[in-house]
Design a protein around this motif. Structure first.
Motif, PDB file in Angstrom:
ATOM      1  N   SER A 100       0.852  -1.191   0.000  1.00  0.00           N
ATOM      2  CA  SER A 100       0.000   0.000   0.000  1.00  0.00           C
ATOM      3  C   SER A 100       0.886   1.237   0.000  1.00  0.00           C
ATOM      4  CB  SER A 100      -0.931  -0.002   1.209  1.00  0.00           C
ATOM      5  OG  SER A 100      -0.202   0.103   2.401  1.00  0.00           O
ATOM      6  N   TRP A 101       0.370   2.314  -0.593  1.00  0.00           N
ATOM      7  CA  TRP A 101       1.090   3.575  -0.696  1.00  0.00           C
ATOM      8  C   TRP A 101       0.079   4.690  -0.838  1.00  0.00           C
ATOM      9  CZ3 TRP A 101      -0.206   0.612  -4.723  1.00  0.00           C
ATOM     10  CH2 TRP A 101      -0.667   1.225  -5.890  1.00  0.00           C
ATOM     11  N   VAL A 102       0.532   5.921  -0.685  1.00  0.00           N
ATOM     12  CA  VAL A 102      -0.331   7.086  -0.879  1.00  0.00           C
ATOM     13  C   VAL A 102      -0.052   7.597  -2.283  1.00  0.00           C
ATOM     14  CG1 VAL A 102      -0.872   9.420  -0.108  1.00  0.00           C
ATOM     15  CG2 VAL A 102      -0.314   7.647   1.575  1.00  0.00           C
ATOM     16  N   PHE A 125       9.990  -0.749  -7.449  1.00  0.00           N
ATOM     17  CA  PHE A 125       9.011  -1.827  -7.547  1.00  0.00           C
ATOM     18  C   PHE A 125       7.960  -1.459  -8.588  1.00  0.00           C
ATOM     19  CE2 PHE A 125      10.732  -1.650  -3.289  1.00  0.00           C
ATOM     20  CZ  PHE A 125      11.141  -2.962  -3.087  1.00  0.00           C
ATOM     21  N   MET A 126       7.723  -2.370  -9.537  1.00  0.00           N
ATOM     22  CA  MET A 126       6.686  -2.169 -10.525  1.00  0.00           C
ATOM     23  C   MET A 126       5.440  -2.918 -10.051  1.00  0.00           C
ATOM     24  SD  MET A 126       9.708  -1.597 -11.904  1.00  0.00           S
ATOM     25  CE  MET A 126      10.462  -3.159 -12.137  1.00  0.00           C
ATOM     26  N   HIS A 132       0.267   1.017 -14.013  1.00  0.00           N
ATOM     27  CA  HIS A 132       1.638   0.477 -13.965  1.00  0.00           C
ATOM     28  C   HIS A 132       2.545   1.341 -13.082  1.00  0.00           C
ATOM     29  CE1 HIS A 132       0.497  -2.350 -17.051  1.00  0.00           C
ATOM     30  NE2 HIS A 132       0.023  -1.343 -17.791  1.00  0.00           N
ATOM     31  N   THR A 133       2.100   1.565 -11.874  1.00  0.00           N
ATOM     32  CA  THR A 133       2.797   2.407 -10.908  1.00  0.00           C
ATOM     33  C   THR A 133       4.173   1.838 -10.568  1.00  0.00           C
ATOM     34  OG1 THR A 133       0.650   2.971  -9.958  1.00  0.00           O
ATOM     35  CG2 THR A 133       2.592   3.475  -8.622  1.00  0.00           C
ATOM     36  N   THR A 134       5.128   2.733 -10.403  1.00  0.00           N
ATOM     37  CA  THR A 134       6.469   2.366  -9.950  1.00  0.00           C
ATOM     38  C   THR A 134       6.730   3.085  -8.635  1.00  0.00           C
ATOM     39  OG1 THR A 134       7.242   2.132 -12.225  1.00  0.00           O
ATOM     40  CG2 THR A 134       8.914   2.393 -10.542  1.00  0.00           C
ATOM     41  N   LEU A 135       7.151   2.326  -7.610  1.00  0.00           N
ATOM     42  CA  LEU A 135       7.405   2.882  -6.284  1.00  0.00           C
ATOM     43  C   LEU A 135       8.840   2.619  -5.851  1.00  0.00           C
ATOM     44  CD1 LEU A 135       4.257   1.518  -4.360  1.00  0.00           C
ATOM     45  CD2 LEU A 135       4.535   3.771  -5.375  1.00  0.00           C
TER      46      LEU A 135
END
Length: 145
Positions: A100-102, A125-126, A132-135
């Motif tokens: 989870s992320w904001v 992290f893909m 296709h969020t990258t964190l």
């Protein structure tokens, strides 16, 4: 006229510090094993020399000891490399997990990590979501199954 000599009390044997005998380590290494074997061969009785079986057995023990020592050293080096120099391995533990992320709208989102990579020295992290969020690791709030 009598002359008296007095012995200083700090010279008494009882007042001297006791010196402890110091010996080597409590375990024998391969060099110690070879020294013992060579001494044994040098001091053997010429009328009844060491039997071939005994000698071969001791050499086999030495060989086993040396191989175990080398394997232990190699394993220690391998573990140091894996644990300290591989962020990609550490990041791969999150593949298949839900994080989870904001997001940019300040809403908490969740998605499954599908891949990891290192970009510019940073672990990324893909995610398996629509955009296709990258964190980065700093963006992740929590990890679940």
């Amino acid at each position: 006229m009598y002359m008296t000599n007095k012995v200083q009390s700090d010279l008494y044997l009882a007042n001297q510090p006791v010196q402890q005998k110091q010996t080597g380590t409590s375990s024998l290494g391969k060099d110690d094993f070879l020294k013992i074997l060579i001494t044994q061969l040098q001091n053997q009785d010429p009328t009844s020399p060491m039997e071939d079986k005994e000698f071969i057995s001791q050499m086999a023990q030495f060989s086993t000891l040396e191989q175990m020592t080398n394997m232990s050293t190699s394993m220690e080096k391998f573990l140091q490399v894996v644990q300290s120099e591989s962020p990609i391995l550490k990041g791969s533990e999150l593949i298949g997990k839900t994080v989870s992320w904001v997001d940019e709208t300040n809403k908490e989102s969740e998605a499954v990590v599908k891949a990891t990579s290192v970009k510019d020295g940073k672990l990324t992290f893909m995610l398996d979501d629509e955009s296709h969020t990258t964190l980065t690791l700093d963006d992740i709030l929590s990890v679940t199954r």
